[in-house]
Design an enzyme around this catalytic site. Structure first.
Site, short mmCIF file in Angstrom:
data_model
loop_
_atom_site.label_atom_id
_atom_site.label_comp_id
_atom_site.label_asym_id
_atom_site.label_seq_id
_atom_site.Cartn_x
_atom_site.Cartn_y
_atom_site.Cartn_z
N ILE A 69 0.89 -1.16 0.00
CA ILE A 69 0.00 0.00 0.00
C ILE A 69 0.93 1.21 0.00
O ILE A 69 1.92 1.25 0.74
CB ILE A 69 -0.95 0.00 1.22
CG1 ILE A 69 -1.89 1.23 1.19
CG2 ILE A 69 -0.21 -0.04 2.53
CD1 ILE A 69 -3.00 1.17 2.25
N SER A 70 0.64 2.20 -0.85
CA SER A 70 1.56 3.33 -0.99
C SER A 70 1.62 4.18 0.27
O SER A 70 0.70 4.21 1.09
CB SER A 70 1.11 4.21 -2.16
OG SER A 70 1.15 3.50 -3.36
N GLN A 71 2.74 4.90 0.39
CA GLN A 71 2.96 5.84 1.49
C GLN A 71 1.97 7.01 1.33
O GLN A 71 1.83 7.56 0.23
CB GLN A 71 4.39 6.34 1.36
CG GLN A 71 4.81 7.37 2.37
CD GLN A 71 6.14 8.02 1.99
OE1 GLN A 71 6.79 7.64 1.01
NE2 GLN A 71 6.53 9.00 2.78
#
Ligand code: SAH
Length: 228
Positions: A69-71
């Site tokens: 999951i992206s930052q």
């Protein structure tokens, strides 16, 4: 007992989300519409229970299948880059947006309230199914999913006001450039496994202007066969 715990988690996440938005502002995110959506979107629902307590740390986290999951900062930065002062905005919203690499759907859930329609392509079927459940849970019904190689875009649904790619190819796929509307913007990490440059590409007629936003690290964009 479980009710008490659940209530506790709910309160904590709201407070920690406020803190997260404070950090995003410190890091230079300025678009209030983007900050508002980041503030109101629960990131913990996208994570496995064992990792949910880390949902509001500003880091990428594993979601299985070797993906992440992206930052939050990067999600905010990319959303702001395609949205702010876009010439096609109507009532603060983009028309049609393409996302390449749905993953668990976190970036999808941030762009969906800021667009009329979102088309999102993912090559790993179970992740797409997770995203579908998450988006439904959040009441976001303007998102359409496709299980395919997203480097081909989604031609029938284009041209797009914005394309957000959340996996990194070695070179910008030509189809994504072709499917940009006039005035449209493509945000995409480009490069090898360790470090990539995040590029913002704006189309004007048949001309493309590229700006390097910053260095980033995404999972690679696979070209070709999809995964069941
Ligand atoms: N957008 C997600 C990030 C997901 S990680 C978020 O907000 O957290 C990147 C995703 O891109 C992975 O799920 C990976 O399976 C997917 N991906 C990689 N190559 C792809 C391709 N060619 N087509 C579609 N999806 C791809």
């Amino acid at each position: 007992m479980s009710n008490v715990n659940l209530a506790g988690i709910g309160m904590t996440s709201q407070r920690t989300r406020e803190r997260l938005v404070g950090r995003l502002i410190e890091q230079g995110i300025k678009d209030w519409a983007v900050l508002d959506v980041m503030r109101s979107t629960p990131r913990h629902i996208f994570l496995e229970e064992a990792l949910a307590h880390r949902a509001y740390e500003d880091v990428a986290l594993p979601i299985g299948y070797n993906q992440t999951i992206s930052q939050p900062y990067i999600v905010a930065r990319m959303t702001e880059a395609v949205l702010s002062n876009h010439p096609a905005l109507v009532d603060g919203k983009l028309g049609t947006v393409l996302e390449v690499g749905t993953g668990c759907g976190y970036q999808t859930s941030i762009i969906a309230p800021l667009a009329r329609k979102v088309y999102s392509v993912e090559r790993i079927k179970p992740l797409q199914e997770k995203a579908r459940v998450n988006l439904r849970l959040l009441g976001l019904h303007n998102v359409h999913f496709k299980h395919d190689d997203g480097s081909l875009g989604w031609k029938e649904k284009g041209p797009f006001d914005a394309i957000i790619a959340t996996a990194a190819p070695q070179q910008v796929p030509q189809e994504l450039l072709n499917q940009l509307a006039d005035g449209g913007r493509l945000i995409i990490p480009v490069g090898g496994e360790d470090v990539q440059e995040l590029r913002l590409i704006t189309r004007t007629g048949d001309e493309y202007h590229t700006r390097i936003v910053e260095a980033v690290r995404f999972v690679p964009l696979f070209i070709g066969a999809v995964q069941k």
